[in-house]
Design a protein around this motif. Sequence first.
Motif, short mmCIF file in Angstrom:
data_model
loop_
_atom_site.label_atom_id
_atom_site.label_comp_id
_atom_site.label_asym_id
_atom_site.label_seq_id
_atom_site.Cartn_x
_atom_site.Cartn_y
_atom_site.Cartn_z
N PRO A 98 1.03 -1.22 0.11
CA PRO A 98 -0.02 -0.07 0.09
C PRO A 98 0.87 1.25 0.00
O PRO A 98 1.88 1.30 0.55
N ASP A 128 -2.90 1.03 -3.46
CA ASP A 128 -3.70 0.83 -2.21
C ASP A 128 -4.86 -0.20 -2.65
O ASP A 128 -5.61 -0.58 -1.61
N HIS A 130 -6.48 -4.11 -3.34
CA HIS A 130 -5.97 -5.22 -3.15
C HIS A 130 -5.63 -6.11 -4.46
O HIS A 130 -6.66 -6.42 -5.22
N ALA A 141 1.98 -9.86 -0.75
CA ALA A 141 1.35 -8.32 -0.76
C ALA A 141 1.43 -7.94 0.96
O ALA A 141 1.14 -8.78 1.69
N ARG A 143 -0.65 -6.07 3.37
CA ARG A 143 -2.33 -5.71 3.57
C ARG A 143 -2.20 -4.90 4.93
O ARG A 143 -1.74 -5.48 5.81
N LEU A 147 -8.64 -8.74 7.85
CA LEU A 147 -8.21 -9.48 6.42
C LEU A 147 -9.67 -10.40 6.43
O LEU A 147 -10.03 -11.08 7.45
#
Length: 307
Positions: A98, A128, A130, A141, A143, A147
Amino acid sequence: MNKLCEMQSFVMVVDTGSITEAARQLGTAKSMVSQRIAQLEKRLGSIVLERGRQARLTEAGEVFYRYCVRILSEVEEAEDAVLAFQSSLRGSLRLAAPMAFSIRYLTPILSSFAVRYPELRLDIEFDDRHVNLHEERYDAAIRIGELPDSSLVAKTITANRHIICASPDYLAAHGTPQTPQELSEHSAMLYVNREPHGMWTLPVNNGLESFRVRCRMRTNNGHQLMEAAKAGMGLAILPTFLAAQAIVDGELQEVLAPYAPRGGNISAVYRRSQRASPKLQALTDFLCEQIGSPPLWEQLLAAHSAG
């Protein structure tokens, strides 16, 4: 021409939707990608891509794409299995992260990681959104937040605490809210990825309640939220990794602390098939080591409060 190179180029064109973008991500010339696709179609005796504004799969291409994704993934896993026996990491590691967190913290950490493992080639995309790790050929990734349940493995790096804050000038002019019910009387900035309907969801009495605010600005950028709050435009919900320095510098002030929204965690996620990858294990260990526990920004806030 190497079949794996052809397959890799084909998959990248499908994932990105264009030969130009595929060439950029592969670090090669557009003409080379086009040549590989042409060689592939010649060898297969079938058209796999319909050229146009956006490359689209033919029926034969859809079948071949599924096989290519699986084969390339298995090749990568085979390489990782061999690399596990070596003390130095090699190969490539494609990572999505991100933007807001990366600008302040992740970029220097990943640079240090690259220095520690000079034979490891990093391919990092800051966005930003997903990304789809299964379809877009990312290894992992970063995050931020809660989640959702998925088939991905998640490794928690640290907690992601959120606060509600505003500039001292705004609070002096408009008052400091004492309860969430007073939010309707205040201007606020909204993060569209979290608050698409113009409501703030806050913890109240062991549950969650939604509160409407006067929308002063909508944005998908955390730094824009913070700068707007510092400028006195209204209240904002910010992660402490963004707001910590501004609070220490007196540019922002926390309000409604008992009602601070949940922020989830900062996590590294990856496919289950890569659970034993030494590259990912090294990355997650390095992130935890560099960020610290508690994380650097929470240490900064704790020192400020103690002082």
